[in-house]
Design a protein around this motif. Structure first.
Motif, mmCIF file in Angstrom:
data_model
loop_
_atom_site.group_PDB
_atom_site.id
_atom_site.type_symbol
_atom_site.label_atom_id
_atom_site.label_comp_id
_atom_site.label_asym_id
_atom_site.label_seq_id
_atom_site.Cartn_x
_atom_site.Cartn_y
_atom_site.Cartn_z
ATOM 1 N N ALA A 243 0.826 -1.208 0.000
ATOM 2 C CA ALA A 243 0.000 0.000 0.000
ATOM 3 C C ALA A 243 0.860 1.258 0.000
ATOM 4 N N VAL A 244 1.927 1.255 0.775
ATOM 5 C CA VAL A 244 2.809 2.420 0.841
ATOM 6 C C VAL A 244 3.504 2.627 -0.504
ATOM 7 N N LEU A 245 4.004 1.549 -1.094
ATOM 8 C CA LEU A 245 4.715 1.676 -2.363
ATOM 9 C C LEU A 245 3.795 2.075 -3.517
ATOM 10 N N ALA A 246 2.510 1.741 -3.421
ATOM 11 C CA ALA A 246 1.554 2.093 -4.469
ATOM 12 C C ALA A 246 0.919 3.463 -4.246
ATOM 13 N N ALA A 247 1.154 4.054 -3.100
ATOM 14 C CA ALA A 247 0.508 5.321 -2.746
ATOM 15 C C ALA A 247 1.028 6.470 -3.594
ATOM 16 N N GLU A 248 0.167 7.443 -3.757
ATOM 17 C CA GLU A 248 0.529 8.679 -4.444
ATOM 18 C C GLU A 248 0.827 9.743 -3.386
#
Length: 116
Positions: free
Chosen positions: A27-32
């Motif tokens: 989730a963190v790596l995919a966050a904008e």
């Protein structure tokens, strides 16, 4: 993670708009930038509950070292395979084989260096 109230295992869910199987790191790596990620932890034994909200303030990207990435992926794969082995004897044999291989590689490298 264990429950701070009773010590039982807790579940961790990342949401609310993500699949239940989403890991926090994914989730963190995919966050904008400026996106908020909610993390919920629940203990199903005692009922303890916690929700935290993380906000991504900025994202810095750097080019990765392909060799380091490949090595890390292989280490993860090896770790997963080892975790699946239930027999201690098999793990001991595997460790012995790895050590023999490292000794052979070290001896071969030392011989190559001496010849040059």
């Amino acid at each position: 993670m264990d429950c701070p109230a009773c010590g039982s295992p807790v579940t961790l869910e990342v949401g609310p708009d993500r699949p239940l199987s989403t890991s926090l790191s994914d989730a963190v790596l995919a966050a904008e930038e400026d996106e908020q990620i909610e993390v919920t932890r629940d203990c199903w034994d005692c009922g303890w509950h916690e929700t935290r909200a993380l906000r991504v303030k900025s994202i810095d990207r750097t080019a990765g070292d392909e060799t380091a990435v490949e090595r890390a992926a292989l280490i993860d794969e090896i770790t997963d395979e080892l975790a699946a082995i239930g027999c201690v004897g098999t793990l001991e044999e595997t460790l012995a084989a790895i050590r023999r291989q490292r000794e052979t590689d070290s001896a071969r490298t030392d011989t190559d260096d001496a010849a040059e």
